[in-house]
Design a protein around this motif. Structure first.
Motif, PDB file in Angstrom:
ATOM      1  N   GLN A  74       0.826  -1.206   0.000  1.00 20.77           N
ATOM      2  CA  GLN A  74       0.000   0.000   0.000  1.00 20.77           C
ATOM      3  C   GLN A  74       0.859   1.254   0.000  1.00 20.77           C
ATOM      4  O   GLN A  74       0.496   2.262  -0.619  1.00 20.77           O
ATOM      5  CB  GLN A  74      -0.959   0.000   1.192  1.00 20.77           C
ATOM      6  CG  GLN A  74      -2.059  -1.038   1.097  1.00 20.77           C
ATOM      7  CD  GLN A  74      -1.675  -2.409   1.626  1.00 20.77           C
ATOM      8  OE1 GLN A  74      -0.497  -2.704   1.880  1.00 20.77           O
ATOM      9  NE2 GLN A  74      -2.655  -3.278   1.789  1.00 20.77           N
ATOM     10  N   THR A  75       2.004   1.210   0.684  1.00 23.39           N
ATOM     11  CA  THR A  75       2.910   2.356   0.702  1.00 23.39           C
ATOM     12  C   THR A  75       3.478   2.596  -0.690  1.00 23.39           C
ATOM     13  O   THR A  75       3.501   3.743  -1.171  1.00 23.39           O
ATOM     14  CB  THR A  75       4.046   2.141   1.719  1.00 23.39           C
ATOM     15  OG1 THR A  75       3.479   2.028   3.019  1.00 23.39           O
ATOM     16  CG2 THR A  75       5.043   3.287   1.691  1.00 23.39           C
ATOM     17  N   LYS A 108       0.377  10.149  -3.616  1.00 23.18           N
ATOM     18  CA  LYS A 108      -0.451  10.410  -2.441  1.00 23.18           C
ATOM     19  C   LYS A 108       0.368  10.403  -1.159  1.00 23.18           C
ATOM     20  O   LYS A 108      -0.138  10.698  -0.095  1.00 23.18           O
ATOM     21  CB  LYS A 108      -1.567   9.369  -2.353  1.00 23.18           C
ATOM     22  CG  LYS A 108      -2.434   9.294  -3.586  1.00 23.18           C
ATOM     23  CD  LYS A 108      -3.875   9.200  -3.231  1.00 23.18           C
ATOM     24  CE  LYS A 108      -4.767   9.068  -4.437  1.00 23.18           C
ATOM     25  NZ  LYS A 108      -5.058  10.306  -5.093  1.00 23.18           N
ATOM     26  N   TYR A 109       1.645  10.025  -1.277  1.00 23.45           N
ATOM     27  CA  TYR A 109       2.518   9.933  -0.105  1.00 23.45           C
ATOM     28  C   TYR A 109       3.946  10.217  -0.547  1.00 23.45           C
ATOM     29  O   TYR A 109       4.413   9.666  -1.545  1.00 23.45           O
ATOM     30  CB  TYR A 109       2.416   8.520   0.488  1.00 23.45           C
ATOM     31  CG  TYR A 109       3.356   8.252   1.631  1.00 23.45           C
ATOM     32  CD1 TYR A 109       3.121   8.788   2.894  1.00 23.45           C
ATOM     33  CD2 TYR A 109       4.483   7.454   1.457  1.00 23.45           C
ATOM     34  CE1 TYR A 109       3.989   8.541   3.949  1.00 23.45           C
ATOM     35  CE2 TYR A 109       5.356   7.202   2.510  1.00 23.45           C
ATOM     36  CZ  TYR A 109       5.100   7.749   3.747  1.00 23.45           C
ATOM     37  OH  TYR A 109       5.954   7.498   4.779  1.00 23.45           O
ATOM     38  N   ALA A 141       0.761   4.103  -2.820  1.00 24.63           N
ATOM     39  CA  ALA A 141       0.509   5.508  -2.488  1.00 24.63           C
ATOM     40  C   ALA A 141       1.614   6.410  -3.050  1.00 24.63           C
ATOM     41  O   ALA A 141       1.324   7.505  -3.554  1.00 24.63           O
ATOM     42  CB  ALA A 141       0.396   5.681  -0.977  1.00 24.63           C
ATOM     43  N   ASN A 173       1.232   6.798  -6.800  1.00 22.81           N
ATOM     44  CA  ASN A 173       0.088   7.648  -7.136  1.00 22.81           C
ATOM     45  C   ASN A 173       0.195   9.059  -6.563  1.00 22.81           C
ATOM     46  O   ASN A 173      -0.785   9.798  -6.538  1.00 22.81           O
ATOM     47  CB  ASN A 173      -1.209   6.978  -6.674  1.00 22.81           C
ATOM     48  CG  ASN A 173      -1.532   5.769  -7.522  1.00 22.81           C
ATOM     49  OD1 ASN A 173      -1.677   5.878  -8.735  1.00 22.81           O
ATOM     50  ND2 ASN A 173      -1.607   4.607  -6.908  1.00 22.81           N
TER      51      ASN A 173
END
Length: 64
Positions: A28-29, A37-38, A32, A35
């Motif tokens: 998930q990291t 997002k992080y 993210a 994308n």
């Protein structure tokens, strides 16, 4: 901040899960980060670059 993680990862035939394991983070990291997002820590950015055979400068670029 834009990045080339997805493109380089796919060129090398590495899954998000595999890259995550190599870097000690979750899938998930990686998702993210890909994308935008992080923003990864500096240490993680260097680790990602190393695993993808590039430099942090080449991996991450300012947006625009």
């Amino acid at each position: 901040m834009e990045n080339r993680i997805r493109a380089l990862r796919k060129e090398r035939g590495i899954s998000q899960e595999e890259l995550a394991k190599r870097c000690g983070v979750t899938r998930q990291t990686v998702n993210a980060i890909e994308n935008n997002k992080y923003d990864p820590t500096l240490a993680l950015a260097f680790h990602l670059a190393q695993e993808l055979g590039t430099t942090v400068d080449q991996l991450f670029r300012p947006a625009g």
